[in-house]
Design an enzyme around this catalytic site. Structure first.
Site, PDB file in Angstrom:
ATOM      1  N   TYR A  54     -29.695  35.197 -12.997  1.00  0.00           N
ATOM      2  CA  TYR A  54     -30.767  34.661 -13.838  1.00  0.00           C
ATOM      3  C   TYR A  54     -31.802  33.949 -12.961  1.00  0.00           C
ATOM      4  O   TYR A  54     -31.461  33.061 -12.170  1.00  0.00           O
ATOM      5  CB  TYR A  54     -30.237  33.683 -14.874  1.00  0.00           C
ATOM      6  CG  TYR A  54     -29.319  34.273 -15.916  1.00  0.00           C
ATOM      7  CD1 TYR A  54     -29.206  35.647 -16.102  1.00  0.00           C
ATOM      8  CD2 TYR A  54     -28.553  33.459 -16.744  1.00  0.00           C
ATOM      9  CE1 TYR A  54     -28.373  36.184 -17.056  1.00  0.00           C
ATOM     10  CE2 TYR A  54     -27.719  33.987 -17.716  1.00  0.00           C
ATOM     11  CZ  TYR A  54     -27.627  35.352 -17.862  1.00  0.00           C
ATOM     12  OH  TYR A  54     -26.795  35.887 -18.815  1.00  0.00           O
ATOM     13  N   SER A 206     -27.326  36.698 -27.748  1.00  0.00           N
ATOM     14  CA  SER A 206     -28.372  37.198 -28.638  1.00  0.00           C
ATOM     15  C   SER A 206     -27.979  37.157 -30.113  1.00  0.00           C
ATOM     16  O   SER A 206     -28.199  38.113 -30.847  1.00  0.00           O
ATOM     17  CB  SER A 206     -28.789  38.627 -28.258  1.00  0.00           C
ATOM     18  OG  SER A 206     -30.013  38.970 -28.849  1.00  0.00           O
ATOM     19  N   GLY A 284     -30.279  30.056 -26.545  1.00  0.00           N
ATOM     20  CA  GLY A 284     -31.171  29.477 -25.565  1.00  0.00           C
ATOM     21  C   GLY A 284     -32.232  28.646 -26.252  1.00  0.00           C
ATOM     22  O   GLY A 284     -32.328  28.621 -27.481  1.00  0.00           O
TER      23      GLY A 284
END
Length: 358
Positions: A54, A206, A284
Site C-alpha cells: 500500500y 470493501s 477505510g
C-alpha cells in the site's frame, strides 16, 4: 464496539477493522491519518489492517507512526505480503526469501516487535506451497508473527494449505480476507462453507463496494467531487459498481436503511456482519467522522425479513459466481481488471467488481 474470535483461533478482533489501503501515505495527509486512527481507537476499534504494497510501503510507516504511544497489547496489527515492493526478481511473491525479508521490513516500518496477523496477499503459483507455509511457520515460532492468514485465495488453495499444515505440523491459516459486500458475494458458495468447517474467519474488505453502497452516487449523474470515483488511483476499482442499474437499486436501499435506523453505509457494513463466517469488516476513511459513522454498524442485528428485502431490491445485480475469485498469481490481476471492467476473462459481460469509499 463488539469483538469476535477470528475463526477458531484465540484471537479476538473488533467487528469493525480500520484499513488504510488507498489512503495513508497516498490520498490522506499524515495529520488526517493520525486523526482517523485516533477516532478509530476512540470508537473501540482495535484491529488495524495494512499491507507492505500500500502506497509503495508508505502506508505501513504512516500507520506505525499513528499508533505510536498506544499500548501495543491493546491493538491487533495486520499486514500482508505478496505484491512487488521493489524492482528485483525476488521482491515479490511468497518465496521464503521474500516472506522473511518483507516481514522484517514491515516490522521496521510499523515500529513493532511482532505482527498479530500476517497474510498472504494473493496465492503464488510460482512457489511451492510448502515453502510458503514453512516460512510463515518459522516467523510464528520466532515470535515475529502470531497468526497467519490469506487474502483472496480460492477454496482449493485454502484446502491444500490446511492439508499440508496438518501433515507437517505447521501453523494453520486462521483467516481469509476477501472482497465481500451486498453486491459482490463470490465467497458464499464455496469459500464460506469450507472456512466454517475449518475454523477460518473472514476479514472482509470493501463492505461498501468501494463507496457505491453509501448512496452518494446517483444514476445518470457525475460522481461527487472528492469521491473515490474522481480519484485517479481509486477510480478503477469502483467503475463497474457505478452502472446506472446498480445505482438505482442502491437508491432503493435507502428507505430500508432508514427503517432500520441506519444510514446506507451503516446498513451495508452491518449486512456483511450478519454472515456467521465474518469476523470483521475492514473500512477505510479520510475523515474521522466517517470512522465514527461506520463504527455504529457494530453490534447491529438485521431482521431476516430485511435481509430478504435487500436481496429482492438488488436482484440480478448480485454477483455470487465463485469463478470470479482469482485463480493464481499469474492471472489474478488480469482477472480483477476484467471483472471490474464488467467482463469476465472470456469477454462476457458481468456485474460488480479508504476512504469512506472502501
Amino acid at each position: 464496539m463488539e469483538y469476535r474470535r477470528l475463526g477458531r483461533s484465540g484471537l479476538k478482533v473488533s467487528e469493525i477493522a480500520y484499513g488504510n489501503w488507498l489512503t495513508h501515505g497516498s490520498q490522506v495527509e499524515a495529520a488526517a491519518a493520525r486523526a482517523c486512527v485516533a477516532a478509530a481507537l476512540d470508537e473501540g476499534i482495535t484491529t488495524f489492517d495494512t499491507a507492505d504494497v500500500y502506497a509503495l510501503t508508505r502506508a505501513e510507516q504512516v500507520l506505525g507512526e499513528a499508533l505510536r504511544g498506544v499500548r501495543r497489547e491493546s491493538v491487533e496489527i495486520c499486514t500482508k505480503v505478496f505484491w512487488p515492493t521493489g524492482p528485483g526478481a525476488n521482491d515479490r511473491g511468497l518465496s521464503r526469501k521474500h516472506i522473511i525479508e518483507s516481514a522484517h521490513a514491515s516490522l521496521r516500518r510499523l515500529g513493532t516487535d511482532y505482527i498479530d496477523l500476517y497474510q498472504a496477499h494473493r496465492y503464488d503459483h510460482d512457489t511451492p506451497l510448502v515453502e510458503t507455509l514453512r516460512a510463515f511457520d518459522d516467523l510464528v515460532r520466532q515470535g515475529k508473527v502470531l497468526y497467519i492468514g490469506v487474502s483472496e485465495w480460492r477454496p482449493e488453495q485454502i484446502a491444500e494449505a490446511l492439508q499440508i499444515a496438518d501433515r507437517l505440523g505447521l501453523d494453520r491459516i486462521v483467516s481469509n480476507q476477501p472482497q465481500y459486500n451486498m453486491i459482490w458475494r463470490v465467497i458464499e458458495p464455496e469459500v464460506v462453507p469450507l472456512c466454517l468447517r475449518e475454523g477460518i474467519g473472514q476479514m472482509v474488505w470493501s463492505p461498501l463496494a468501494q463507496g457505491a453502497l453509501t448512496g452518494k452516487y446517483l444514476p445518470a449523474a457525475p460522481p461527487p467531487r472528492g469521491s473515490r470515483a474522481t480519484d485517479g488511483q481509486g477510480s478503477g476499482f469502483i467503475t463497474n459498481f457505478l452502472a446506472d442499474d446498480v445505482l438505482r437499486r442502491v437508491q432503493s436501499l435507502g428507505p430500508l436503511a432508514e427503517e432500520a435506523g441506519l444510514t446506507s453505509a451503516q446498513l451495508a457494513v452491518a449486512w456483511t456482519l450478519q454472515n456467521p463466517a465474518v469476523a470483521a469488516a475492514v473500512v477505510g476513511a479520510s475523515r474521522p467522522e466517517q470512522i465514527r459513522e461506520n463504527a455504529r454498524a457494530a453490534g447491529v442485528r438485521l431482521d431476516p425479513s430485511l435481509l430478504q428485502r435487500i436481496d429482492d431490491v438488488l436482484g440480478d445485480q448480485v454477483v455470487a459466481d465463485p469463478a470470479y475469485i482469482p485463480a493464481s498469481s499469474t492471472n489474478s490481476t488480469a482477472a480483477a481488471r476484467a471483472r471490474l471492467a464488467g467482463r469476465d476473462q472470456d469477454g462476457d459481460t458481468v456485474a460488480g467488481g479508504s476512504r469512506q469509499d472502501a
